[in-house]
Design an enzyme around this catalytic site. Structure first.
Site: not given
Lengths: 446, 446
Positions: A27-28, A36, A222, A224, A252, A254, A278, A305, A328, A355-357, A386
């Site tokens: 969540s951001d 996801y 990091k 959010k 970050d 977003n 970010e 990203e 990304d 960027h990852a996740g 990341e």
């Protein structure tokens, strides 16, 4: 009887969704409740080796079916291809996909169609690396500079990076690669973690996970930010108090802010020494990022990203709009376009911190950073990948993190394959998880 | 029995494709064989008036099904809406569609998902104008400036255009509107024509159609260029000889060039006095357009049909990268985002000359230019709407061109409705045209 060449015989697609919104993982400020997901593609061939090529687009839930439809629209370009030729030159497929003039109208080179191209192209690289018996990072690092240059589409970037300049960068980049490779295999590639910092976590969980991250060997975490300034100040204070002054603390937003807000908000967090801000604003706003960067220094500006192609990265670099290039693996047109972006970054001397996740982005992008280390930038200084500790269990060869570093994968391929059990359970809406979900069965979106 | 409010009861979508590639209509340097298509949406309601709202995305063939799937993905946001509330504030729907955080990942605000949003939002405007009993240009021109400002999403553009600045522009813009309206109804709005200049036409056809265009009253024509320089020189010479020195001759490269090529090629055509060079390079390349503009003056630089949102237009204007803003009615997020773009152009004093042609783009965009004339820029000087003479027969209320001018439509709505016979014939692949086509029935793409 003469041996017919092996062909691509199937391009299978899957709509895979994980119910992450139920835990507020991920969540951001812009994405309060992501599920996801992956629009997943498998290339099958009639080669005797039985290898497949796997690729995907990461999405966050609704619309994953549209992304699957976009991959389906590319099928006719791939079916029947000579497997040996395809793997010897993935760029030939990319040229055909980008060059389909009717499909091009739907971008060009952006959004759903472009990401679909990326998934298919990445699946070819996975297949090529499996057939070569090498992890992708090694296949790329072993390749001749001339061949790598041939994999890049220089259209619209040649004013800043010519094929000759790319060749020079790659020839210079590979010097000392053998030594770096030994170091990579021994130590891995540095990571930072976003796991403590999701906006949906309370201060206790944030503090606990931040302390754990440092104990686990991460040198950067990091958080959010961007929903509420007072909350962000409090959360940054908690995090800084827990990790101490020696750990880098990135924040970050977003894309939450306009240019003026980004400047104001970032300055308000400056007392906690953020390393980078970010995605302070729209990924499309090159000039906006440049204005923000001038105003918030020494806080660094990072983005990428959602930067949709090499042409946008070119301009972000030309305009001195960022300090950190965040590639990304599943946003642009696959490995080939990321090669162009890595070289653009190298030409401007800007570090790449991917960027990852998400679903599988860690698995993919580690290969690109390791290639960059061996054969382009030649360094890991100020470079981190990341890391987010979600959903790796669904991959056949998940990333391995040790002491805050990504371990270099040794299995052949691009680490992109999902486990068959996960496909069976999380296919939407027919997989066993979703079929048992009352909301799904009422026809609700995931 | 109390009266329940009227609701949106259906969001019907249609994959419509016209076999234009078989005549080379619409052929240019990037699009050799388009099949002009529409991902078409119809909103139905249970209101007693029986009005529907029609909208579409224009595409050029393959992938039209992906575009339809993207519109389908928006259905749940529209179904069940209170019709009166929706038509009183189309911006409320736009905010929900742009704000769907899961779908946003697929853009953000670009490509297939963004165009789908545009089609749905435009369908709401069509419905609103029908219910108001006004053509859309009139509905917009009659609206209060405060209400129009409330229809605009200022996110990511407020550094250049604030709501207050927009309000000032609209208040100033409407002065003298009554007089201009009388003039508009009498003379229409100036057009230019691209019909002579398709790349697939031979010199004879080019010359004949160019002469006809001048005889028909057009003061500007456009030629496609960019495939072969010698051909382009020859074709420009033919056209200039036919039309004489007093007619504006625009050229259009459809993104074919890199920055350096664009400069070289445009200079090589300078002897024929081209009025503008359109889409000299990637629509994403703000800084590239700026470099080209500096180098090719006094030839003007025009772009916009593939510029994907207001944030990109903002930067093209900030960077002095273009002389002509070419809005497109079906590329961005509908009327609302085009309001923002018209106001950005007005703020920079740059004329708007819309892109049209394709399927129904002339029908839509005339409303936006007429509104601009009445209530924003207040002038038609150096402003022309593109006109292409294809496919109008499929529309219920096709554009009417007289003496090189668009006649102001008087039928209520946004002129977006296709004729039922055309839907029945050109629905892909089941319509009567395609069902009788052997290639289609073999499973070939259109």
């Amino acid at each position: 009887m003469s041996q017919a060449p092996a062909r691509v015989t199937a391009v299978d697609t899957h709509d895979i969704r994980f119910p992450t919104s139920r835990e507020l993982d991920g969540s951001d400020a812009m994405n309060p409740d992501p599920d996801y997901s992956a629009a997943y593609v498998v290339l099958r061939t009639d080669a005797a080796d039985g290898h497949e090529g796997h690729g995907f687009v990461f999405t966050i839930g609704r619309g994953n079916d549209v992304q699957v439809a976009a991959i389906d629209a590319l099928r006719d370009h791939v079916l029947g291809r000579d497997v040996e030729e395809l793997c010897a030159d993935p760029g030939s497929l990319l040229r055909d996909l980008i060059g389909d003039s009717q499909l091009r109208w739907l971008g060009p080179e952006k959004g759903v169609m472009h990401m679909a191209i990326g998934a298919v192209v990445n699946a070819v690289w996975d297949l090529a690396a499996r057939r070569a018996g090498k992890p992708l990072w090694q296949l790329l690092a072993d390749a001749e500079p001339e061949w790598l240059v041939g994999q890049i589409d220089f259209r619209y970037i040649a004013d800043v990076l010519t094929p000759q300049q790319a060749l020079d960068l790659l020839r210079r980049g590979r010097r000392g690669a053998a030594e770096r490779r030994a170091r990579l295999l021994q130590r891995g590639y540095p990571a930072y973690t976003t796991s403590p910092g999701w906006l949906g976590y309370d201060d206790d969980k944030l503090g606990r996970l931040a302390a754990q991250a440092v104990a686990d060997g991460f040198r950067q975490i990091k958080l959010k930010v961007g929903a509420d300034l007072d909350d962000d100040i409090r959360r940054c204070r908690v995090a800084r108090a827990v990790v101490g002054p020696g750990i880098r603390l990135a924040v970050d937003a977003n894309q939450r802010w306009n240019v003026d807000e980004a400047i104001h908000w970032t300055r308000a967090l400056a007392e906690f020494g953020p390393y980078w801000i970010e995605e302070p604003t729209s990924p499309d706003d090159v000039l906006g990022h440049a204005a923000i960067r001038r105003a918030v220094a020494p806080v660094k500006v990072a983005t990428g990203e959602h930067v949709h192609n090499r042409i946008m990265f070119k301009q972000l670099l030309q305009a001195d709009a960022l300090d950190i290039v965040q590639i990304d693996a599943a946003r642009v047109a696959g490995v080939n376009e990321n090669l162009a972006i890595l070289l653009l970054a190298a030409r401007f001397g800007v570090p790449v911190c991917p960027h990852a996740g998400g679903v599988g982005l860690c698995e993919l992008v580690q290969h690109l950073s390791m290639f960059d280390y061996l054969a382009v930038s030649g360094t890991t200084e100020d470079r981190v990948i990341e890391y987010v500790d979600h959903l790796h269990e669904h991959f056949v060869t998940p990333v391995v993190i040790r002491g805050g570093h990504y371990t270099a994968p040794t299995t052949p391929g691009f680490s992109a394959a999902l486990r068959p059990e996960s496909l069976a359970r999380y296919t939407f809406p027919g997989g066993t998880y979703w079929a048992a979900d009352p909301d799904t069965q009422k026809g609700q979106a995931a």
